[in-house]
Design a protein around this motif. Structure first.
Motif, mmCIF file in Angstrom:
data_model
loop_
_atom_site.group_PDB
_atom_site.id
_atom_site.type_symbol
_atom_site.label_atom_id
_atom_site.label_comp_id
_atom_site.label_asym_id
_atom_site.label_seq_id
_atom_site.Cartn_x
_atom_site.Cartn_y
_atom_site.Cartn_z
ATOM 1 N N MET A 182 46.487 41.830 45.994
ATOM 2 C CA MET A 182 45.811 40.649 45.477
ATOM 3 C C MET A 182 44.452 40.551 46.149
ATOM 4 S SD MET A 182 45.569 38.104 43.438
ATOM 5 C CE MET A 182 46.948 38.411 42.429
ATOM 6 N N GLY A 183 43.781 39.452 45.948
ATOM 7 C CA GLY A 183 42.440 39.271 46.453
ATOM 8 C C GLY A 183 42.363 39.043 47.946
ATOM 9 N N SER A 184 41.169 39.145 48.430
ATOM 10 C CA SER A 184 40.935 38.948 49.856
ATOM 11 C C SER A 184 40.454 37.524 50.125
ATOM 12 C CB SER A 184 39.895 39.950 50.350
ATOM 13 O OG SER A 184 38.650 39.691 49.737
ATOM 14 N N ILE A 185 40.522 37.140 51.394
ATOM 15 C CA ILE A 185 40.077 35.815 51.810
ATOM 16 C C ILE A 185 39.021 35.995 52.886
ATOM 17 C CG2 ILE A 185 40.739 33.637 52.881
ATOM 18 C CD1 ILE A 185 43.606 34.179 51.936
ATOM 19 N N LYS A 186 37.871 35.353 52.704
ATOM 20 C CA LYS A 186 36.856 35.298 53.747
ATOM 21 C C LYS A 186 36.976 33.921 54.387
ATOM 22 C CE LYS A 186 33.525 38.473 51.749
ATOM 23 N NZ LYS A 186 32.148 38.647 51.281
ATOM 24 N N GLY A 226 41.235 39.237 21.195
ATOM 25 C CA GLY A 226 42.242 38.632 20.340
ATOM 26 C C GLY A 226 43.579 38.341 21.002
ATOM 27 N N LYS A 227 43.748 38.764 22.245
ATOM 28 C CA LYS A 227 45.012 38.514 22.944
ATOM 29 C C LYS A 227 44.784 37.527 24.087
ATOM 30 C CE LYS A 227 47.006 43.000 21.940
ATOM 31 N NZ LYS A 227 47.641 44.199 22.478
ATOM 32 N N ILE A 228 45.767 36.674 24.320
ATOM 33 C CA ILE A 228 45.658 35.684 25.394
ATOM 34 C C ILE A 228 45.798 36.378 26.744
ATOM 35 C CG2 ILE A 228 46.796 33.702 26.468
ATOM 36 C CD1 ILE A 228 47.422 32.673 23.689
ATOM 37 N N VAL A 229 44.876 36.054 27.648
ATOM 38 C CA VAL A 229 44.943 36.569 29.020
ATOM 39 C C VAL A 229 45.983 35.723 29.754
ATOM 40 C CG1 VAL A 229 43.650 36.922 31.163
ATOM 41 C CG2 VAL A 229 42.516 37.251 28.956
ATOM 42 N N PRO A 230 47.003 36.349 30.346
ATOM 43 C CA PRO A 230 48.069 35.583 31.008
ATOM 44 C C PRO A 230 47.552 34.714 32.155
ATOM 45 C CG PRO A 230 48.653 37.915 30.874
ATOM 46 C CD PRO A 230 47.232 37.780 30.430
ATOM 47 N N ALA A 231 48.220 33.581 32.340
ATOM 48 C CA ALA A 231 47.861 32.670 33.438
ATOM 49 C C ALA A 231 48.053 33.368 34.776
ATOM 50 C CB ALA A 231 48.707 31.413 33.376
ATOM 51 N N ASN A 232 47.106 33.186 35.676
ATOM 52 C CA ASN A 232 47.163 33.737 37.021
ATOM 53 C C ASN A 232 46.233 32.891 37.884
ATOM 54 O OD1 ASN A 232 47.367 35.236 39.334
ATOM 55 N ND2 ASN A 232 46.400 37.069 38.504
ATOM 56 N N HIS A 233 46.801 31.878 38.552
ATOM 57 C CA HIS A 233 45.972 30.983 39.347
ATOM 58 C C HIS A 233 46.723 30.517 40.589
ATOM 59 C CE1 HIS A 233 48.265 27.590 37.677
ATOM 60 N NE2 HIS A 233 48.177 28.247 36.534
ATOM 61 N N ILE A 234 45.981 30.086 41.581
ATOM 62 C CA ILE A 234 46.556 29.584 42.823
ATOM 63 C C ILE A 234 47.200 28.226 42.537
ATOM 64 C CG2 ILE A 234 46.008 28.751 45.153
ATOM 65 C CD1 ILE A 234 43.676 30.791 45.141
ATOM 66 N N VAL A 235 48.425 28.039 43.051
ATOM 67 C CA VAL A 235 49.117 26.768 42.838
ATOM 68 C C VAL A 235 49.281 25.965 44.131
ATOM 69 C CG1 VAL A 235 50.331 27.481 40.754
ATOM 70 C CG2 VAL A 235 51.400 27.858 42.966
ATOM 71 N N LYS A 246 49.599 30.576 47.575
ATOM 72 C CA LYS A 246 50.589 31.174 46.683
ATOM 73 C C LYS A 246 50.105 30.944 45.262
ATOM 74 C CE LYS A 246 55.462 31.046 45.470
ATOM 75 N NZ LYS A 246 56.771 30.436 45.734
ATOM 76 N N ASP A 247 50.239 31.973 44.411
ATOM 77 C CA ASP A 247 49.817 31.783 43.021
ATOM 78 C C ASP A 247 51.018 31.626 42.097
ATOM 79 O OD1 ASP A 247 50.705 34.376 42.327
ATOM 80 O OD2 ASP A 247 48.694 35.238 42.325
ATOM 81 N N ASN A 248 50.754 31.360 40.823
ATOM 82 C CA ASN A 248 51.829 31.082 39.868
ATOM 83 C C ASN A 248 52.691 32.299 39.565
ATOM 84 O OD1 ASN A 248 49.561 32.147 38.349
ATOM 85 N ND2 ASN A 248 50.683 31.591 36.505
ATOM 86 N N LYS A 249 52.280 33.479 39.990
ATOM 87 C CA LYS A 249 53.079 34.689 39.800
ATOM 88 C C LYS A 249 53.904 35.011 41.042
ATOM 89 C CE LYS A 249 50.293 36.816 36.262
ATOM 90 N NZ LYS A 249 49.841 38.076 35.714
ATOM 91 N N GLY A 250 53.836 34.139 42.056
ATOM 92 C CA GLY A 250 54.614 34.332 43.275
ATOM 93 C C GLY A 250 53.935 35.159 44.334
ATOM 94 N N LYS A 251 52.726 35.639 44.061
ATOM 95 C CA LYS A 251 51.997 36.429 45.057
ATOM 96 C C LYS A 251 51.362 35.504 46.082
ATOM 97 C CE LYS A 251 51.283 40.347 42.088
ATOM 98 N NZ LYS A 251 50.377 41.277 41.483
#
Length: 100
Positions: A1-5, A34-43, A86-91
């Protein structure tokens, strides 16, 4: 996943905490070819100062890509700051830094 500064800086008994989290923050509403990009955000995000929670935030999908946060807490040079999310995908992601 992404990094944190994570950049905590102490001055006159206050630690200014700046955090930049590299994360796509997709809402699940945007389309690409034409396709929906799946949700992926910090919760959820927690910021701790020397092991004590100072920020406990529920984050939603309306925050921009690569979100930037800024907080102030009472503290001194050499104190430990930790950020976890933690994000909505559990990462999850985390970073720890000592205030300068």
């Amino acid at each position: 996943m992404g990094s944190i500064k994570l950049k905590p800086k102490a001055r006159k008994g206050v630690i200014g905490i700046k955090a930049l989290i590299k994360h796509p923050m997709e809402t699940g509403l945007r389309k690409k070819k034409g396709k929906i990009v799946p949700a992926n955000h910090i919760v959820h995000m927690v910021v701790s100062h020397n092991g004590n929670v100072v920020v406990d935030a529920d984050i939603g999908s309306s925050i921009s890509k690569n979100p930037y946060f800024k907080f102030n807490v009472a503290g001194a040079k050499g104190d430990t700051i930790e950020l976890k999310y933690k994000d909505n995908k559990g990462k999850t992601g985390s970073a720890t830094a000592k205030s300068k």
